[in-house]
Design an enzyme around this catalytic site. Sequence first.
Site, short mmCIF file in Angstrom:
data_model
loop_
_atom_site.label_atom_id
_atom_site.label_comp_id
_atom_site.label_asym_id
_atom_site.label_seq_id
_atom_site.Cartn_x
_atom_site.Cartn_y
_atom_site.Cartn_z
CD GLN A 37 -1.25 -0.02 3.70
OE1 GLN A 37 -2.44 -0.27 3.53
NE2 GLN A 37 -0.75 0.19 4.92
CG HIS A 64 -2.79 -4.25 3.52
ND1 HIS A 64 -3.90 -3.67 2.97
CD2 HIS A 64 -3.20 -4.75 4.72
CE1 HIS A 64 -4.94 -3.82 3.79
NE2 HIS A 64 -4.53 -4.48 4.86
CG PHE A 114 -1.12 -3.98 10.56
CD1 PHE A 114 -2.16 -4.53 9.83
CD2 PHE A 114 -0.12 -3.32 9.86
CE1 PHE A 114 -2.20 -4.45 8.44
CE2 PHE A 114 -0.15 -3.23 8.48
CZ PHE A 114 -1.19 -3.81 7.78
CD GLU A 118 -2.99 -8.24 7.14
OE1 GLU A 118 -2.86 -9.00 6.17
OE2 GLU A 118 -3.93 -7.43 7.26
CG HIS A 122 -5.23 -12.49 5.30
ND1 HIS A 122 -6.23 -12.65 4.36
CD2 HIS A 122 -5.36 -11.22 5.78
CE1 HIS A 122 -6.93 -11.53 4.26
NE2 HIS A 122 -6.43 -10.64 5.12
#
Length: 229
Positions: A37, A64, A114, A118, A122
């Site tokens: 990003q 990101h 963060f 993630e 994911h």
Amino acid sequence: MDPASGSLKMTMVVVLLSISCIVSSAQDFDFFYFVQQWPGAYCDTKFGCCYPKTGKPAVDFSIHGLWPNYNDGGYPSHCDNGSPFLPSEISDLRDEMEKQWPSLSCPSSDGTSFWSHEWEKHGTCSESVLNQHQYFQAALNLKTQLNLLHILTKAGIRPDGGSYSLESIKNAIQEATGFAPGIECNVDESRQPQLYQIFVCVNTKGTNFIDCPVLPRGRCSSEVEFPAF
């Protein structure tokens, strides 16, 4: 039925189910999106941003995420609630992650929330291939391989607040890498579309870039702003 025969059949069923689960877990996604990003676009919205506790990040694209995906455009998520993010697993990567994978959300943070998001959304869906340390290391390695800012500035596309054709951005990246990227835009406070995220596709080992089976919808116009940061 002979008890011994029944026991044998039950054992065979259990074995077949186990094999099925192993095959399924080995084929739980088809490729990764590696997403970078542009911090200038993240910050230049009505929501704004907050710099990390380490200070303003470098003027560069940042990671990101590394997201498992299916060839049909869908994706798995939150695949293993029993595998939480453990900062100790990536302690040797932390300095590099603070540079390459900073959080710009508010309030200011050290990035842990963060990275936890993630991994849990994911990363847990790629555990059949990459453990927690390998997952984050793979993303850092890909960032080293793909220097987007260098690619774009070399093509005359600079984060100077000017507008550039979407096609020129895609072409510059494809010419440098051999692969067509996906481009996602957001809008600034004046509702002007701006370059926000760049998607490239990666094999299931998280090592090599590949042709994208499907690209995300980017919400871009033919001309987009490349905002300063």
